[in-house]
Design a protein around this motif. Structure first.
Motif, mmCIF file in Angstrom:
data_model
loop_
_atom_site.group_PDB
_atom_site.id
_atom_site.type_symbol
_atom_site.label_atom_id
_atom_site.label_comp_id
_atom_site.label_asym_id
_atom_site.label_seq_id
_atom_site.Cartn_x
_atom_site.Cartn_y
_atom_site.Cartn_z
ATOM 1 N N THR A 20 38.468 32.290 33.172
ATOM 2 C CA THR A 20 37.660 33.408 32.690
ATOM 3 C C THR A 20 37.444 33.224 31.195
ATOM 4 O O THR A 20 38.376 33.424 30.408
ATOM 5 C CB THR A 20 38.351 34.753 32.964
ATOM 6 O OG1 THR A 20 38.593 34.871 34.364
ATOM 7 C CG2 THR A 20 37.499 35.921 32.479
ATOM 8 N N GLY A 23 37.969 36.044 27.712
ATOM 9 C CA GLY A 23 38.963 36.877 28.381
ATOM 10 C C GLY A 23 39.847 37.673 27.451
ATOM 11 O O GLY A 23 40.813 38.287 27.905
ATOM 12 N N ASP A 29 47.355 33.790 33.860
ATOM 13 C CA ASP A 29 47.473 35.115 34.465
ATOM 14 C C ASP A 29 48.112 35.117 35.844
ATOM 15 O O ASP A 29 48.212 36.168 36.451
ATOM 16 C CB ASP A 29 46.091 35.763 34.581
ATOM 17 C CG ASP A 29 45.622 36.372 33.274
ATOM 18 O OD1 ASP A 29 46.454 36.657 32.403
ATOM 19 O OD2 ASP A 29 44.402 36.562 33.131
ATOM 20 N N ARG A 44 42.763 32.700 31.456
ATOM 21 C CA ARG A 44 41.718 33.303 30.631
ATOM 22 C C ARG A 44 41.818 32.735 29.231
ATOM 23 O O ARG A 44 42.912 32.414 28.763
ATOM 24 C CB ARG A 44 41.803 34.817 30.635
ATOM 25 C CG ARG A 44 42.964 35.361 29.886
ATOM 26 C CD ARG A 44 42.811 36.837 29.664
ATOM 27 N NE ARG A 44 43.642 37.589 30.582
ATOM 28 C CZ ARG A 44 43.833 38.877 30.482
ATOM 29 N NH1 ARG A 44 43.222 39.563 29.539
ATOM 30 N NH2 ARG A 44 44.603 39.498 31.314
ATOM 31 N N ARG A 82 33.457 28.073 36.664
ATOM 32 C CA ARG A 82 34.733 28.772 36.456
ATOM 33 C C ARG A 82 35.849 28.108 37.255
ATOM 34 O O ARG A 82 37.013 28.215 36.891
ATOM 35 C CB ARG A 82 34.620 30.237 36.882
ATOM 36 C CG ARG A 82 33.814 31.077 35.928
ATOM 37 C CD ARG A 82 33.715 32.504 36.433
ATOM 38 N NE ARG A 82 32.879 33.282 35.558
ATOM 39 C CZ ARG A 82 33.342 34.236 34.761
ATOM 40 N NH1 ARG A 82 34.620 34.515 34.754
ATOM 41 N NH2 ARG A 82 32.527 34.899 33.991
#
Length: 110
Positions: A20, A23, A29, A44, A82
């Motif tokens: 991400t 972020g 995460d 992120r 992504r």
């Protein structure tokens, strides 16, 4: 924990990521299971997804968290997506153990 989203190789590991950009902070995460059942490491980064900035931030974050040189982290696929696959050179067992520790810490909010 679900199936580990990394594979062991003779000279390191290959890790499936979901990144991400923008972020808010650079961090791991935890894990995510995609709609097709694949497991990925969620990452992120603060960097934007322009000019390779987010990819460089991912490389920097993984190198720091796994205790390897930036040059030991290589993109394998997904440069503009992504969903990415990266290779990390080093002792596969140590890298796997470090990944398990980082994922557990992320899940437990440490």
């Amino acid at each position: 924990m679900s199936v580990e989203p990394w594979r062991y190789a003779a000279h390191g590991v290959s890790i499936a990521l979901r990144v991400t950009p923008r972020g808010g902070k650079d961090r791991i995460d935890g894990l995510e299971t995609l709609a097709d059942g694949r497991s990925v490491v969620k990452i992120r980064v603060r960097a934007v997804a322009e000019g390779g900035a987010a990819n460089r931030a991912v490389t920097d974050l993984l190198a720091k968290e796994l205790g390897v040189r930036k040059g030991d982290v290589h993109p394998l696929s997904g440069a503009t997506s992504r969903l990415k696959q990266v290779a990390v050179d080093g002792d596969p067992n140590r890298l796997g153990e470090r990944l398990r520790h980082l994922i557990t810490a992320a899940i437990n909010g440490a």
